[in-house]
Design a protein around this motif. Structure first.
Motif, short mmCIF file in Angstrom:
data_model
loop_
_atom_site.label_atom_id
_atom_site.label_comp_id
_atom_site.label_asym_id
_atom_site.label_seq_id
_atom_site.Cartn_x
_atom_site.Cartn_y
_atom_site.Cartn_z
N ILE A 148 -25.74 -54.87 5.92
CA ILE A 148 -24.74 -54.84 5.16
C ILE A 148 -24.52 -56.06 4.38
CG2 ILE A 148 -22.17 -54.38 5.11
CD1 ILE A 148 -22.57 -52.18 7.08
N ASN A 149 -24.83 -57.18 5.20
CA ASN A 149 -24.50 -58.47 4.45
C ASN A 149 -25.55 -59.13 3.64
OD1 ASN A 149 -22.28 -58.60 6.32
ND2 ASN A 149 -23.45 -59.63 7.77
N VAL A 150 -26.61 -58.22 3.61
CA VAL A 150 -27.77 -58.64 2.65
C VAL A 150 -27.51 -58.70 1.24
CG1 VAL A 150 -30.11 -58.04 1.71
CG2 VAL A 150 -29.58 -58.08 4.09
N PHE A 151 -27.84 -59.95 0.37
CA PHE A 151 -27.25 -59.91 -0.94
C PHE A 151 -28.74 -60.69 -1.75
CE2 PHE A 151 -26.32 -63.21 -4.03
CZ PHE A 151 -25.61 -62.39 -4.99
N GLY A 209 -30.50 -52.13 16.58
CA GLY A 209 -29.93 -51.32 15.64
C GLY A 209 -28.60 -51.77 14.94
N LEU A 210 -27.87 -52.14 16.10
CA LEU A 210 -26.33 -52.61 15.48
C LEU A 210 -26.45 -53.98 14.76
CD1 LEU A 210 -23.44 -52.85 16.01
CD2 LEU A 210 -23.56 -54.17 17.89
N LEU A 211 -27.61 -55.00 15.19
CA LEU A 211 -27.40 -56.31 14.45
C LEU A 211 -28.28 -55.93 13.30
CD1 LEU A 211 -29.22 -58.84 17.01
CD2 LEU A 211 -26.88 -58.78 15.97
N GLY A 212 -29.19 -54.87 13.00
CA GLY A 212 -30.08 -54.59 11.98
C GLY A 212 -28.99 -54.02 11.06
N THR A 213 -28.03 -53.18 11.30
CA THR A 213 -27.10 -52.45 10.56
C THR A 213 -26.18 -53.66 9.99
OG1 THR A 213 -27.16 -50.67 12.03
CG2 THR A 213 -25.39 -50.62 10.17
N GLY A 266 -16.16 -47.38 -4.52
CA GLY A 266 -16.77 -46.10 -3.68
C GLY A 266 -18.25 -46.17 -3.87
N GLY A 267 -18.90 -46.41 -4.93
CA GLY A 267 -20.16 -46.39 -4.98
C GLY A 267 -20.83 -47.47 -4.51
N PRO A 268 -20.55 -48.82 -4.41
CA PRO A 268 -21.14 -49.81 -3.73
C PRO A 268 -21.05 -49.53 -2.23
CG PRO A 268 -19.75 -50.72 -5.56
CD PRO A 268 -19.59 -49.33 -5.63
N PHE A 269 -19.90 -49.06 -2.08
CA PHE A 269 -19.58 -48.74 -0.62
C PHE A 269 -20.58 -47.63 0.20
CE2 PHE A 269 -17.59 -46.28 3.18
CZ PHE A 269 -17.15 -47.42 3.97
N LEU A 270 -20.56 -46.54 -0.51
CA LEU A 270 -21.67 -45.71 -0.07
C LEU A 270 -23.17 -46.05 -0.28
CD1 LEU A 270 -20.06 -42.18 -1.68
CD2 LEU A 270 -20.19 -42.98 0.61
N ARG A 271 -23.38 -46.85 -1.16
CA ARG A 271 -24.77 -47.50 -1.25
C ARG A 271 -24.88 -48.55 -0.01
NH1 ARG A 271 -24.24 -46.72 -6.89
NH2 ARG A 271 -22.87 -48.46 -7.13
N SER A 272 -24.05 -49.22 0.36
CA SER A 272 -24.16 -50.34 1.45
C SER A 272 -24.38 -49.13 2.60
CB SER A 272 -22.76 -51.01 1.59
OG SER A 272 -23.04 -52.01 0.69
N MET A 303 -22.04 -53.50 -1.60
CA MET A 303 -20.73 -54.05 -1.51
C MET A 303 -20.89 -55.63 -1.66
SD MET A 303 -18.08 -52.45 -1.34
CE MET A 303 -16.76 -53.33 -0.48
N PRO A 304 -21.85 -56.42 -1.09
CA PRO A 304 -21.92 -57.67 -1.33
C PRO A 304 -22.34 -58.22 -2.78
CG PRO A 304 -23.09 -57.23 0.74
CD PRO A 304 -22.71 -55.99 -0.01
N VAL A 305 -22.97 -57.39 -3.39
CA VAL A 305 -23.33 -57.48 -4.94
C VAL A 305 -22.07 -57.33 -5.78
CG1 VAL A 305 -24.78 -56.83 -6.79
CG2 VAL A 305 -25.80 -56.90 -4.34
N ALA A 306 -21.49 -56.33 -5.25
CA ALA A 306 -20.17 -55.89 -6.24
C ALA A 306 -19.05 -57.12 -5.80
CB ALA A 306 -19.66 -54.63 -5.72
N ILE A 307 -19.25 -57.78 -4.71
CA ILE A 307 -18.08 -58.63 -4.39
C ILE A 307 -18.43 -60.12 -5.28
CG2 ILE A 307 -17.42 -60.17 -2.67
CD1 ILE A 307 -17.76 -57.87 -0.81
#
Lengths: 319, 276
Positions: A249-252, A241-245, A88-94, A270-274
């Motif tokens: 999200i993929n930035v690790f 906007g779409l690409l940026g979003t 939940g936390g990582p998802f909201l932060r993402s 999320m990527p960090v958590a994964i």
């Protein structure tokens, strides 16, 4: 010569072919086209589709990094990651990271693109210059900002203190109150130049006649912006906007290299958590379940976005 | 409003200057720092001492950071990735922009999907697949993934060059009796030479920068690339900021030099790519 025999009608049809969808495609050098698309398609099948399928399989097993024979466990990993309260936390932060980042970057990029779209001495140098933060390796960016934002001897704290703006040094990357916004801004600093380039591409397409016509009509700068410039770059703003979003999200790397997801998990997206689950806790099955869930979410997000945006806008810009 | 015609351009120039400084100053600061001894850098009361100028940090790079080895590793990986990505992207771009066939839209859409594909998703399965096939812990693993993620985007970057060539040029050449391969070699490849520069630049920069896969796929220290080597310096218990500044400057230098040369084509290619 079968591929080149289609002659002038086909060449004319070429311009139309991109237009109405679903209508019959007039083949132009079709055999050559398929042949040339084959290498990259095979490459992507092996390096994206195959591991993607394998990822889905791993997510259904109890695989770990150590080896051993993985056992099929059904949806157990999904149940675990979605219910053990760690996602939940990582998802909201993402979400906050991506939406906040997309807004900041799009605004910065739009402003920068408008500034760079003017004619001025050194405009070519300026356009190349601003790409610097995008070109330089992330590790260098991470080091640079860790160095400048350092609480003990960083130049930013030094300057802010000598200007009397802050009383004591701020640990920008180490203080839980500041870390998230700081990394968001560092990431924006790294990425907005590239977005600028995409918007600049759209701006250069606005024919000068439109501006002249607006001036002749006595439009103010603001009116020119809202009535001429904005409608022209609106589609590309959506795309950016779409690409940026999605990119955000993929930035690790920038997060991992500046804060490792800390302090107190404040920057653990999320990527960090994964990454942590796969390569620090060695639970590949669960990490894969998180990955697949994230990918599904991105897919739904992208679909909604494209549906929501005026029809044709995205295709026109990207394709 | 009388002041407006004069004030607005001045404002805009100031804003432009500010923007260039926001991008440039951190790099200038990094370069200045790299010529200072660590003792000055970590002194809270001294920001910079012109009289303490030193080349010592650079001199220590080869011995203390094994810099020449990781520099060479990065070069090999980036050059090999570029060498593979250019032909792949070139062929795909020709297919997507200069031909028409059923399924072309799908090809294009698949390339688009790769731009936004989360690399982290592939990390675990690739780790397993590479380890089973013996590719793990080799440069090949990085080269493969660098091409995967840079070639599709390169196709898009080359759009401008491919669509700016007049339609029908192939037909005209064909009428003169040229074969498909001759058309490509004599007409399309020279015309898209700037596109090759753009693809090469993008792939090289991408490979030089890539961190995620390199951090997981390479295990031996002797194989590591620059981002991983630098991270090794960053995460040590006490950070040698002087050494690190010098290493960061040297890591940024090759891509900055490349971009100073090819950046103009890159920027113009992308911006011209949009105008029909």
């Amino acid at each position: 010569m079968s591929t080149t025999g289609s002659s002038a009608q086909a060449a004319n049809a070429e311009t139309d072919a991109a237009g109405p969808k679903g209508s019959a495609v007039v083949p132009v050098r079709a055999r050559l086209g398929r042949l040339f698309a084959a290498p990259i398609m095979i490459w992507l099948a092996l390096t994206i589709a195959l591991p993607l399928g394998y990822c889905i399989w791993i997510s259904l097993t109890n695989a770990n990094t150590m080896g051993g024979t993985p056992r099929f466990v059904g949806l157990a990993n999904y149940v675990t990651v979605l219910t053990d309260g760690t996602v939940g936390g990582p998802f909201l932060r993402s979400l906050a990271w991506a939406i906040g980042g997309a807004i900041i970057q799009t605004l910065l990029a739009a402003g920068a693109a408008l500034l760079l779209n003017r004619r001025f001495a050194g405009q070519h140098i300026a356009r190349t210059w601003i790409m610097a933060s995008w070109v330089v390796p992330t590790i260098v960016t991470a080091f640079l900002w860790r160095w400048m934002l350092n609480a003990d001897f960083g130049v930013v704290n030094h300057v802010l203190q000598s200007l009397g703006l802050i009383g004591r040094p701020i640990d920008f990357l180490g203080d839980p109150d500041f870390a998230f916004i700081t990394v968001t801004l560092v990431n924006a600093w790294r990425w907005f130049p590239f977005m600028t380039l995409l918007i600049l591409a759209a701006l250069t397409r606005v024919a000068p006649e439109y501006y002249e016509a607006a001036r002749v009509e006595g439009a103010t700068s603001w009116q020119v912006f809202t009535r001429v410039t904005l409608p022209f770059i609106q589609p590309v703003l959506y795309v950016v906007g779409l690409l940026g979003t999605l990119w955000s999200i993929n930035v690790f790397d920038i997060i991992w290299l500046t804060t490792k997801g800390g302090p107190l998990d404040m920057t653990e997206t999320m990527p960090v958590a994964i990454y942590e689950r796969a390569f620090q806790q060695f639970r590949l099955g669960e990490a894969s379940a998180m990955s697949v869930s994230l990918a599904l979410f991105l897919l739904v997000f992208a679909y909604c976005f494209i549906r929501f945006v005026p029809r044709g806008a995205t295709e026109q810009e990207v394709i | 409003m009388a002041a407006r015609p004069l004030a607005a351009p001045v404002m805009r120039n100031l804003l432009t200057l500010l923007m260039l400084l926001v991008i440039g100053l951190p790099f200038i600061w990094m370069i200045l720092s790299s010529f200072q001894p660590t003792s000055v850098l970590i002194n809270p009361r001294e920001l910079f001492r012109p009289d303490a100028f030193t080349l010592e940090n650079y001199a220590r790079l080869p011995s203390e950071a094994n810099f020449l080895l990781i520099l060479r590793n990065s070069l090999v990986v980036a050059l090999a990735s570029t060498a593979i990505a250019i032909p792949l992207a070139l062929l795909a771009a020709y297919s997507v922009y200069r031909t028409r066939y059923r399924g072309r839209q799908t090809v294009y859409l698949l390339l688009l999907v790769v731009y936004v594909f989360p690399g982290i998703l592939l990390l675990a399965p690739l780790f397993k697949l590479f380890s089973m096939s013996g590719v793990l812990n080799t440069w090949l693993s990085l080269i493969i993934m660098n091409v995967t993620f840079s070639a599709p985007f390169s196709v898009w970057l080359m759009r401008g060059f491919f669509t700016s060539i007049p339609h029908g040029i192939e037909e005209a050449a064909a009428i003169d009796g040229a074969t498909d391969m001759q058309i490509l070699r004599r007409i399309i490849v020279p015309l898209t030479a700037p596109g090759i520069v753009v693809t090469g630049t993008y792939t090289f920069v991408y490979s030089w920068t890539e961190f995620l896969f390199a951090s997981v796929f390479l295990i031996d220290d002797s194989l590591k690339t620059l981002p991983i080597g630098l991270e090794g310096l960053v995460t040590q218990y006490s950070i040698d900021w002087g050494l690190l500044s010098a290493a960061a400057v040297m890591t940024a230098l090759p891509v900055v030099a490349l971009f100073a040369f090819a950046g103009r084509y890159f920027v113009e290619g992308v911006t011209a790519g949009a105008s029909k």
